[in-house]
Design a protein around this motif. Structure first.
Motif, short mmCIF file in Angstrom:
data_model
loop_
_atom_site.label_atom_id
_atom_site.label_comp_id
_atom_site.label_asym_id
_atom_site.label_seq_id
_atom_site.Cartn_x
_atom_site.Cartn_y
_atom_site.Cartn_z
N ILE A 108 12.90 10.52 7.38
CA ILE A 108 11.53 10.29 7.82
C ILE A 108 11.17 11.30 8.90
O ILE A 108 11.89 11.47 9.88
N GLY A 109 10.04 11.99 8.70
CA GLY A 109 9.50 12.86 9.73
C GLY A 109 8.36 12.15 10.42
O GLY A 109 8.57 11.33 11.30
N PHE A 110 7.14 12.41 9.97
CA PHE A 110 5.98 11.68 10.49
C PHE A 110 6.05 10.22 10.05
O PHE A 110 6.41 9.92 8.91
N HIS A 111 5.69 9.31 10.95
CA HIS A 111 5.72 7.87 10.61
C HIS A 111 4.60 7.16 11.37
O HIS A 111 4.65 7.08 12.61
N HIS A 112 3.59 6.69 10.64
CA HIS A 112 2.54 5.90 11.25
C HIS A 112 2.80 4.43 10.96
O HIS A 112 2.88 4.02 9.80
N VAL A 113 2.92 3.64 12.03
CA VAL A 113 3.05 2.19 11.91
C VAL A 113 1.79 1.58 12.50
O VAL A 113 1.48 1.83 13.68
N PRO A 114 1.02 0.82 11.73
CA PRO A 114 -0.24 0.29 12.26
C PRO A 114 -0.01 -0.66 13.42
O PRO A 114 0.93 -1.45 13.43
N ALA A 115 -0.89 -0.55 14.41
CA ALA A 115 -0.82 -1.46 15.55
C ALA A 115 -1.26 -2.86 15.13
O ALA A 115 -1.96 -3.05 14.13
N GLU A 116 -0.83 -3.84 15.90
CA GLU A 116 -1.23 -5.21 15.61
C GLU A 116 -2.75 -5.32 15.65
O GLU A 116 -3.40 -4.86 16.59
N GLY A 117 -3.33 -5.88 14.59
CA GLY A 117 -4.77 -6.04 14.52
C GLY A 117 -5.52 -4.81 14.04
O GLY A 117 -6.75 -4.85 13.94
N GLU A 118 -4.80 -3.73 13.72
CA GLU A 118 -5.46 -2.51 13.24
C GLU A 118 -6.09 -2.77 11.88
O GLU A 118 -5.43 -3.23 10.95
N ARG A 119 -7.38 -2.44 11.76
CA ARG A 119 -8.11 -2.69 10.51
C ARG A 119 -8.94 -1.48 10.10
O ARG A 119 -9.94 -1.62 9.41
N PHE A 120 -8.53 -0.30 10.52
CA PHE A 120 -9.34 0.87 10.18
C PHE A 120 -9.27 1.19 8.69
O PHE A 120 -10.28 1.50 8.07
N THR A 121 -8.08 1.10 8.08
CA THR A 121 -7.95 1.41 6.65
C THR A 121 -7.02 0.43 5.94
O THR A 121 -6.02 0.84 5.34
N PRO A 122 -7.28 -0.87 5.98
CA PRO A 122 -6.39 -1.80 5.28
C PRO A 122 -6.44 -1.58 3.77
O PRO A 122 -7.44 -1.11 3.23
N GLU A 123 -5.36 -1.91 3.11
CA GLU A 123 -5.22 -1.69 1.67
C GLU A 123 -5.61 -2.94 0.89
O GLU A 123 -5.44 -4.07 1.35
N ILE A 124 -6.12 -2.72 -0.32
CA ILE A 124 -6.37 -3.80 -1.26
C ILE A 124 -6.18 -3.25 -2.66
O ILE A 124 -6.54 -2.10 -2.95
N ASP A 125 -5.59 -4.02 -3.54
CA ASP A 125 -5.46 -3.60 -4.93
C ASP A 125 -6.84 -3.41 -5.54
O ASP A 125 -7.74 -4.23 -5.32
N ARG A 126 -6.99 -2.35 -6.32
CA ARG A 126 -8.28 -2.12 -6.97
C ARG A 126 -8.69 -3.33 -7.82
O ARG A 126 -9.86 -3.72 -7.83
N GLY A 127 -7.74 -3.93 -8.51
CA GLY A 127 -8.05 -5.09 -9.32
C GLY A 127 -8.54 -6.27 -8.49
O GLY A 127 -9.46 -7.00 -8.91
N HIS A 128 -7.97 -6.47 -7.32
CA HIS A 128 -8.40 -7.57 -6.46
C HIS A 128 -9.81 -7.31 -5.91
O HIS A 128 -10.61 -8.24 -5.80
N LEU A 129 -10.09 -6.05 -5.56
CA LEU A 129 -11.44 -5.73 -5.09
C LEU A 129 -12.45 -5.96 -6.21
O LEU A 129 -13.54 -6.51 -5.97
N ARG A 130 -12.09 -5.57 -7.42
CA ARG A 130 -13.02 -5.77 -8.53
C ARG A 130 -13.28 -7.25 -8.78
O ARG A 130 -14.42 -7.67 -9.00
N GLU A 131 -12.23 -8.08 -8.72
CA GLU A 131 -12.40 -9.51 -8.90
C GLU A 131 -13.30 -10.10 -7.81
O GLU A 131 -14.15 -10.95 -8.09
N LEU A 132 -13.11 -9.65 -6.57
CA LEU A 132 -13.95 -10.11 -5.47
C LEU A 132 -15.41 -9.81 -5.75
O LEU A 132 -16.29 -10.68 -5.57
#
Length: 378
Positions: free
Chosen positions: A91-115
């Motif tokens: 591992i070189g670069f490693h970004h670990v999100p801070a607690e409560g970080e919501r700038f770019t949360p992930e969601i499955d494309r299928g789940h977004l479509r269902e929503l």
């Protein structure tokens, strides 16, 4: 020219952009029908994980009244990003999100479509409608002709039908061009149990390794699934040139293992241990800039308007386009006025982004700690 409230509005394409546009229109009391070529919502795999940005994609979901539900479904831990050395796997670069970080949360494309689908009035989406052409005069009404021979009249046609948009042909002669970079998608299931070594290598989000000519981008999905994009600087028909077909999983695997022979054994497992066949996904982009003369009855959003390399902007721009178009229709007296207002903002923005990313598909193969971005190729 009818008002938006009285217009027959047809959105072509039930992807995130088209559905977001429809949802916001309905929230403002405007009727809309969405037409999609798939026979139903579960007809095919919807693709990988999406990172929805706080400053565009999430803004659109807020306008759709779905932001809280998105945060309930999303995976903030998916914001973790690792850059790995291709030769050692370290591992070189490693970004670990801070607690409560919501700038770019992930969601499955299928789940977004269902929503989005669940938020629409019943019957909004008409499935099994493969569009063949948009006909009729620019001043309207337009006629949508489908593959089964049926036709529908509309006062506004919104092209949300992706890279190979049929609606685009009504306003533009532009055709996507191959970028010189091709992806091969591989899937892993039950990752934490069946592929524990790969799970440890990738972490909770994404991991990238590249050597300048080739790369690997691994991305966690929900439910223990993981996708890997094998990225190469090759001809678009590289599989056929090797005397293989897309269905020849063993032949492709052997070819890849040879091409990545200098890579670390751990990373080479991303090539050899996948469950099921590979999926060939060459990357295309529209000419830069892509614009069109104003049309009072047709407009475009998302990839139909500004297909670019998957460098982290695709779905977010599509959602922002969708929100701005729907709000313009809700806020203007005529469809034509709304389209002028929407395109006055959308086209300069997409042109700036197209110029910024033009020729940068090759960056996917660099050691820079940024992967294919929101949703990979479609």
């Amino acid at each position: 020219m009818p008002s938006p409230a009285a217009a027959r509005i047809a959105v072509v394409g039930a992807g995130p952009g088209g559905l977001t546009c429809a949802r916001i229109l309905q929230r403002h009391g405007i009727d809309v029908t969405v037409y999609d070529r798939d026979p139903g919502p579960g007809a095919r795999d919807q693709g990988g994980s999406l990172d929805l940005h706080e400053d565009d994609g999430q803004i659109a979901l807020r306008e759709a009244g779905l932001l809280a539900e998105f945060h309930r479904l999303s995976r903030p831990e998916g914001q973790e990003m690792r850059q790995l050395d291709h030769a050692t796997g370290a591992i070189g670069f490693h970004h670990v999100p801070a607690e409560g970080e919501r700038f770019t949360p992930e969601i499955d494309r299928g789940h977004l479509r269902e929503l989005l689908l669940d938020s629409l009035r019943p019957g909004t989406v008409r499935w099994g409608c493969a569009l063949r052409s948009v006909e009729g005069p620019a001043e309207g009404p337009r006629r949508l002709r489908f593959a089964d021979g049926t036709t529908v009249e509309a006062d506004l046609v919104v092209g949300a039908d992706g890279a190979w948009s049929t609606v685009r042909r009504a306003v533009s002669d532009a055709v996507p061009r191959y970028t010189g970079i091709s992806f091969l998608e591989a899937w892993f299931h039950g990752t934490d149990d069946r592929h524990a070594g790969i799970a440890e290598l990738v972490g909770l989000g994404s991991a990238l390794a590249a050597d300048g000519e080739r790369g690997l981008f691994a991305q966690r999905n929900s439910g223990g699934h993981l996708r890997v994009y094998v990225m190469q600087r090759v001809a678009a028909d590289w599989i056929a040139r090797a005397g293989l077909t897309a269905e020849d999983t063993d032949g492709i695997r052997a070819l890849l293992l040879d091409r990545y022979r200098a890579w670390s054994p751990g990373l080479r497992r991303l090539l050899s241990d996948n469950d099921g066949p590979y999926v060939d996904r060459p990357l295309y982009a529209l000419p830069v800039p892509h614009t069109w003369e104003p049309d009072p009855t047709v407009t475009l959003l998302g990839d139909a308007a500004h297909l670019m390399p998957p460098l982290g902007v695709g779905v977010n721009l599509a959602l922002l386009d969708a929100a701005e178009l729907a709000l313009a229709l809700a806020g203007h007296h005529t469809v034509a006025d709304a389209l002028r207002a929407y395109e006055k903002t959308m086209l300069p923005r997409s042109t700036r982004m197209q110029h910024a990313l033009d020729g940068h598909a090759q960056d996917l193969l660099s050691a820079d700690p940024h992967g294919p971005g929101d949703d990979g190729p479609r």
